[in-house]
Write a protein that holds these residues in place. Structure first.
Motif, PDB file in Angstrom:
ATOM      1  N   ALA A 157       0.953  -1.262  -0.186  1.00  0.00           N
ATOM      2  CA  ALA A 157       0.035   0.058   0.147  1.00  0.00           C
ATOM      3  C   ALA A 157       0.847   1.406  -0.008  1.00  0.00           C
ATOM      4  O   ALA A 157       0.760   2.088   0.778  1.00  0.00           O
ATOM      5  N   ILE A 205      -1.491   1.539  -4.379  1.00  0.00           N
ATOM      6  CA  ILE A 205      -2.563   2.495  -4.293  1.00  0.00           C
ATOM      7  C   ILE A 205      -2.929   3.139  -5.596  1.00  0.00           C
ATOM      8  O   ILE A 205      -3.929   3.244  -6.107  1.00  0.00           O
ATOM      9  N   GLU A 252      -1.663  -4.950   3.046  1.00  0.00           N
ATOM     10  CA  GLU A 252      -0.302  -4.240   3.452  1.00  0.00           C
ATOM     11  C   GLU A 252       0.111  -4.631   4.953  1.00  0.00           C
ATOM     12  O   GLU A 252      -0.636  -4.782   5.749  1.00  0.00           O
ATOM     13  N   VAL A 281      -0.510   1.852   5.628  1.00  0.00           N
ATOM     14  CA  VAL A 281      -0.388   2.884   4.355  1.00  0.00           C
ATOM     15  C   VAL A 281       0.782   3.658   4.219  1.00  0.00           C
ATOM     16  O   VAL A 281       0.857   4.570   5.349  1.00  0.00           O
ATOM     17  N   LYS A 324      -2.579   8.145   2.396  1.00  0.00           N
ATOM     18  CA  LYS A 324      -3.631   7.848   3.286  1.00  0.00           C
ATOM     19  C   LYS A 324      -4.604   8.700   2.976  1.00  0.00           C
ATOM     20  O   LYS A 324      -5.798   8.114   3.092  1.00  0.00           O
ATOM     21  N   VAL A 355      -6.540   6.835   0.111  1.00  0.00           N
ATOM     22  CA  VAL A 355      -7.226   5.904   0.687  1.00  0.00           C
ATOM     23  C   VAL A 355      -8.580   6.227   1.056  1.00  0.00           C
ATOM     24  O   VAL A 355      -9.707   5.525   0.907  1.00  0.00           O
ATOM     25  N   VAL A 415      -8.156  -1.475   1.734  1.00  0.00           N
ATOM     26  CA  VAL A 415      -6.913  -1.955   2.066  1.00  0.00           C
ATOM     27  C   VAL A 415      -7.128  -2.531   3.333  1.00  0.00           C
ATOM     28  O   VAL A 415      -7.608  -2.579   4.225  1.00  0.00           O
ATOM     29  N   SER A 430      -4.933  -3.779   6.275  1.00  0.00           N
ATOM     30  CA  SER A 430      -3.963  -3.565   7.040  1.00  0.00           C
ATOM     31  C   SER A 430      -3.317  -4.804   7.778  1.00  0.00           C
ATOM     32  O   SER A 430      -4.171  -5.530   8.105  1.00  0.00           O
TER      33      SER A 430
END
Length: 363
Positions: free
Chosen positions: A11, A16, A33, A37, A93, A96, A103, A105
């Protein structure tokens, strides 16, 4: 077990950016990710700045050099031209959040298995299956260390935090001269060793030459007489008492501070290394799609993309391959790639490699 059309690993700007291209097509995808991010950018040294400037020229068909989508600009969002790592992480960020990108995480990838049609990905979240896999892990979190001893550039959080008056930097390209200039600005004396002497090179190719920003900073630093550029290689580093001895291609040098290793970065290819053909350290890709020449359905985006001897190592370069990858996936899914044409109109589509990868400046 979850299944999707596309899984993107990483990410950062590559992951992205290609995700935003796929979103324009309505393709189902997820971005995995491990750390968060823009994690690599948050790990940059405090003093480091982008060598490519950000500027809000989007309205004139010239997207911000550091933008990863045709209709955004870090300069506009952040009000800055020379971005720090944390600055850029905030931009990523924001993308996103604004575009509601999916995403996942804290999701690391341990293993990738090739299926008859697609891939099975073993992750810290569990097993995921996908028809297409896009590898976008970037470089910064994977330092290249040719020597066991020394402090790699990627380990430094702030140059002001390093104790000592004299330093050696191994490597004279962008990161090496960034380290040297920052240390010189702090009143330190610095020796930079590189057998290829990048500071002398002027080919006209940004992948090979130092940026104008670095040349400008270096000229100021050299005027202080605190930086010494040496066209020589470092062949070995040994501990000697409380210090270090460097064995050079031309003699030896002893220094008390740990040498700074500006020796570059690798890609996080471990789970998929065997799924690419390699030429040295370069993964081989199909020119028309950035797809692995060995494994159908596996694509690469980001700074490790290389075609015709040209590295797509800057954001303004590798972003121009996002629509290439997205179009290849769209065609196989039977999706209209028409919404991607905005990339072409804004000069963010490099599908003619003969034109984009071989030109040099006339003067």
């Amino acid at each position: 077990m979850e299944r999707t059309d596309v899984l993107i690993v990483g990410a950062g700007p590559a992951g992205i950016g290609v995700g935003l291209a796929l979103q324009k097509l309505g393709v189902q995808f997820h971005i995995l990710e491990r750390y968060g991010v823009g994690a690599s950018f948050r790990r940059w040294p405090k003093e480091t700045r982008f060598i490519t400037p950000s500027f809000t020229a989007n309205a004139f068909g010239l997207p911000d050099l550091n933008a990863i989508t045709p209709d955004t600009s870090p300069a506009y969002s952040l009000g800055k031209e020379r971005l720090s790592g944390p600055d850029y992480a905030r931009y990523l960020k924001a993308l996103v959040g604004h575009y509601h990108l999916p995403v996942l995480s804290k999701t690391g990838v341990q293993r990738v298995e090739v299926l008859p049609e697609g891939f099975r990905v073993e992750s810290s979240r569990g097993v995921l299956e996908t028809r297409f896999l896009i590898w976008a892990t970037g470089e910064f979190q994977f330092p290249h260390r040719p020597f066991r001893l020394g402090l790699h550039y990627g380990q430094v959080r702030s140059w002001a935090g390093l104790a000592g008056k004299r330093f050696v930097v191994v490597g004279g390209y962008e990161s090496g001269l960034d380290a040297a200039c920052n240390l010189a600005a702090l009143g330190k004396e610095v020796w930079v060793f590189d057998p290829e002497a990048p500071w002398e090179r002027a080919s006209g190719e940004p992948s090979l030459d130092l940026s104008p920003y670095t040349h400008e900073r270096l000229a100021r630093a050299l005027s202080t007489r605190r930086i010494h550029l040496v066209k020589a290689g470092v062949e070995a580093i040994r501990r000697e008492g409380q210090g270090y001895r460097l064995y050079l291609s031309q003699g030896e040098l002893r220094i008390s501070s740990a040498p700074i290793l500006a020796t570059g970065f690798e890609g996080g290819f471990a789970p998929v290394r065997e799924l690419f053909h390699w030429e040295g350290a370069t993964p081989l890709l199909k020119e028309e799609s950035d797809e692995s020449t060995r494994t159908p359905g596996l694509f690469l985006v980001g700074p490790k993309v290389n075609h015709r001897g040209t590295a797509f190592c800057f954001i303004y370069k590798f972003r121009a391959r996002f629509p290439v990858v997205a179009q290849a996936i769209a065609e196989r899914l039977g999706v209209d790639p028409g919404p991607l044409e905005v990339y072409r109109k804004r000069g963010m589509w490099a599908d003619d490699l003969a034109a984009c990868c071989t030109s040099r400046c006339a003067c």
